[in-house]
Scaffold this motif. Sequence first.
Motif, PDB file in Angstrom:
ATOM      1  N   ARG A   1      -2.918  27.794  30.603  1.00 54.56           N
ATOM      2  CA  ARG A   1      -1.956  26.809  30.113  1.00 54.56           C
ATOM      3  C   ARG A   1      -1.459  25.905  31.234  1.00 54.56           C
ATOM      4  NH1 ARG A   1       1.800  30.263  25.821  1.00 54.56           N
ATOM      5  NH2 ARG A   1       0.245  30.353  24.139  1.00 54.56           N
ATOM      6  N   SER A   2      -1.297  26.473  32.425  1.00 54.87           N
ATOM      7  CA  SER A   2      -0.820  25.676  33.558  1.00 54.87           C
ATOM      8  C   SER A   2      -1.858  24.633  33.958  1.00 54.87           C
ATOM      9  CB  SER A   2      -0.491  26.590  34.745  1.00 54.87           C
ATOM     10  OG  SER A   2       0.576  27.466  34.428  1.00 54.87           O
ATOM     11  N   LYS A   3      -3.127  25.007  33.929  1.00 51.89           N
ATOM     12  CA  LYS A   3      -4.189  24.042  34.246  1.00 51.89           C
ATOM     13  C   LYS A   3      -4.237  22.926  33.208  1.00 51.89           C
ATOM     14  CE  LYS A   3      -7.094  27.293  36.789  1.00 51.89           C
ATOM     15  NZ  LYS A   3      -8.334  28.119  36.784  1.00 51.89           N
ATOM     16  N   ILE A   4      -4.083  23.296  31.937  1.00 52.89           N
ATOM     17  CA  ILE A   4      -4.045  22.289  30.879  1.00 52.89           C
ATOM     18  C   ILE A   4      -2.836  21.380  31.074  1.00 52.89           C
ATOM     19  CG2 ILE A   4      -3.712  21.947  28.388  1.00 52.89           C
ATOM     20  CD1 ILE A   4      -5.330  24.560  27.986  1.00 52.89           C
ATOM     21  N   ASP A   5      -1.728  21.965  31.506  1.00 49.72           N
ATOM     22  CA  ASP A   5      -0.502  21.202  31.747  1.00 49.72           C
ATOM     23  C   ASP A   5      -0.715  20.138  32.823  1.00 49.72           C
ATOM     24  OD1 ASP A   5       1.950  21.016  30.570  1.00 49.72           O
ATOM     25  OD2 ASP A   5       2.979  22.322  31.978  1.00 49.72           O
ATOM     26  N   LEU A   6      -1.434  20.502  33.884  1.00 48.55           N
ATOM     27  CA  LEU A   6      -1.721  19.528  34.940  1.00 48.55           C
ATOM     28  C   LEU A   6      -2.550  18.358  34.416  1.00 48.55           C
ATOM     29  CD1 LEU A   6      -2.529  21.613  38.163  1.00 48.55           C
ATOM     30  CD2 LEU A   6      -0.440  20.371  37.606  1.00 48.55           C
ATOM     31  N   ILE A   7      -3.528  18.681  33.596  1.00 50.27           N
ATOM     32  CA  ILE A   7      -4.359  17.618  32.994  1.00 50.27           C
ATOM     33  C   ILE A   7      -3.491  16.731  32.108  1.00 50.27           C
ATOM     34  CG2 ILE A   7      -6.276  17.149  31.429  1.00 50.27           C
ATOM     35  CD1 ILE A   7      -7.498  19.835  32.412  1.00 50.27           C
ATOM     36  N   ARG A   8      -2.627  17.350  31.300  1.00 52.98           N
ATOM     37  CA  ARG A   8      -1.752  16.590  30.413  1.00 52.98           C
ATOM     38  C   ARG A   8      -0.834  15.671  31.205  1.00 52.98           C
ATOM     39  NH1 ARG A   8       3.267  16.901  29.243  1.00 52.98           N
ATOM     40  NH2 ARG A   8       3.533  18.910  30.291  1.00 52.98           N
ATOM     41  N   ILE A   9      -0.285  16.171  32.314  1.00 47.68           N
ATOM     42  CA  ILE A   9       0.596  15.353  33.150  1.00 47.68           C
ATOM     43  C   ILE A   9      -0.127  14.097  33.617  1.00 47.68           C
ATOM     44  CG2 ILE A   9       1.723  15.243  35.421  1.00 47.68           C
ATOM     45  CD1 ILE A   9       2.495  18.214  34.997  1.00 47.68           C
ATOM     46  N   MET A  10      -1.349  14.278  34.132  1.00 46.39           N
ATOM     47  CA  MET A  10      -2.097  13.140  34.653  1.00 46.39           C
ATOM     48  C   MET A  10      -2.486  12.156  33.546  1.00 46.39           C
ATOM     49  SD  MET A  10      -1.915  13.691  37.789  1.00 46.39           S
ATOM     50  CE  MET A  10      -2.869  12.271  38.284  1.00 46.39           C
ATOM     51  N   VAL A  11      -2.933  12.681  32.405  1.00 44.56           N
ATOM     52  CA  VAL A  11      -3.320  11.820  31.283  1.00 44.56           C
ATOM     53  C   VAL A  11      -2.106  11.031  30.791  1.00 44.56           C
ATOM     54  CG1 VAL A  11      -4.095  11.802  28.880  1.00 44.56           C
ATOM     55  CG2 VAL A  11      -5.260  13.238  30.572  1.00 44.56           C
ATOM     56  N   ASN A  12      -0.964  11.701  30.666  1.00 43.80           N
ATOM     57  CA  ASN A  12       0.242  11.028  30.182  1.00 43.80           C
ATOM     58  C   ASN A  12       0.698   9.927  31.130  1.00 43.80           C
ATOM     59  OD1 ASN A  12       0.222  12.691  27.989  1.00 43.80           O
ATOM     60  ND2 ASN A  12       2.067  13.831  28.514  1.00 43.80           N
ATOM     61  N   ILE A  13       0.594  10.182  32.431  1.00 44.94           N
ATOM     62  CA  ILE A  13       0.961   9.152  33.412  1.00 44.94           C
ATOM     63  C   ILE A  13       0.064   7.932  33.246  1.00 44.94           C
ATOM     64  CG2 ILE A  13       0.941   8.563  35.876  1.00 44.94           C
ATOM     65  CD1 ILE A  13       1.861  11.423  36.463  1.00 44.94           C
ATOM     66  N   ILE A  14      -1.231   8.182  33.104  1.00 39.83           N
ATOM     67  CA  ILE A  14      -2.205   7.086  33.029  1.00 39.83           C
ATOM     68  C   ILE A  14      -2.063   6.275  31.752  1.00 39.83           C
ATOM     69  CG2 ILE A  14      -4.681   6.562  32.854  1.00 39.83           C
ATOM     70  CD1 ILE A  14      -5.118   9.017  34.738  1.00 39.83           C
ATOM     71  N   ILE A  15      -1.825   6.940  30.622  1.00 41.94           N
ATOM     72  CA  ILE A  15      -1.837   6.216  29.349  1.00 41.94           C
ATOM     73  C   ILE A  15      -0.456   5.770  28.871  1.00 41.94           C
ATOM     74  CG2 ILE A  15      -3.917   7.418  28.597  1.00 41.94           C
ATOM     75  CD1 ILE A  15      -2.196   9.079  26.709  1.00 41.94           C
ATOM     76  N   GLY A  16       0.625   6.402  29.392  1.00 43.77           N
ATOM     77  CA  GLY A  16       1.921   6.104  28.789  1.00 43.77           C
ATOM     78  C   GLY A  16       3.080   5.813  29.719  1.00 43.77           C
ATOM     79  N   GLU A  17       2.900   6.008  31.027  1.00 43.18           N
ATOM     80  CA  GLU A  17       4.023   5.882  31.952  1.00 43.18           C
ATOM     81  C   GLU A  17       4.018   4.534  32.680  1.00 43.18           C
ATOM     82  OE1 GLU A  17       6.475   7.989  32.575  1.00 43.18           O
ATOM     83  OE2 GLU A  17       5.819  10.024  32.083  1.00 43.18           O
TER      84      GLU A  17
END
Length: 296
Positions: A248-264
């Motif tokens: 889950r932590s590894k998935i969380d890191l991917i989610r953080i990066m994807v969210n920054i790129i697409i929504g931040e």
Amino acid sequence: MKYAAAIVFYNPDEDAIKRISRYSNNFDEILVIDNSEKEKINIANELMHYENCLYHKMNGNEGMAKALNYAFYRAIEREYEIILTMDQDSLYTDENIKTMKDFINGNFDENVGIYSPNYSKLYFDEKLNAFIVGKPVIKKSDIKRVDFCMTSGSFVNVKALKKVLPIDDYFIGYVDNYLCARLTEMDFKLLRVGSSCFNQQVGGKVKNTIFNRIFNILHHAEIRYYYMFRNNLFLQERFKKNFLLKTRSKIDLIRIMVNIIIGEENKWKKIKACETGYKDFKRKIMGKVPDESITW
């Protein structure tokens, strides 16, 4: 049962200070831990109106981990049985606090490490100029065993804390993940109680859009992403035998990066902050970010 509550302040506004009155009527002791950079005498003076309130000023902003360690060790010393942990921005109503206390009093289990409330996320509607409450994570009639719960709003079993303290100095970010992982590592259960509800705003003001609801855009500041990325890696390293947590932590890191790129906004600065977090993890730097690390 003896109940205490700990509220962590960081440059609180008047509303945060006024909310203390709500908690003072529901707990034997209220511990306000102030992480503000500068001491504000008016805070201490206002809190003196509550006989069961203790104000403790940290040495500047020492982070959530140290503040919680202070609160938990005091609860152990004062022989409280349950301690509620809150941040200054969250609102837990009298009715829902009473519902949780009634549940604990009638169903207390020494093998439960945390009794956590049901919660809904808050989204900001620009047209209404108001927050919209999202759907609760579980039904009000449900009582569910979980493997993670947020620190804010949690009623923590003080005897269980004796076996898991201290919390590693993550400063902020993944402090609640660490506490939950330690408790489950020691075979304590975490329960979410559907009938006690709690509204939570995580991160910056998140607009009420389908996009934000699906992708869970947080709009944190750059410094917060530094801590999230760094501490996620420390968490994986500390609990490397916990396959579910690591996955889950590894998935969380991917989610953080994807969210920054697409929504931040400020994408490059936030990516740079994550990169610095990775470098400081490799250098085994915990606690508050060193000044020389802030290069974004």
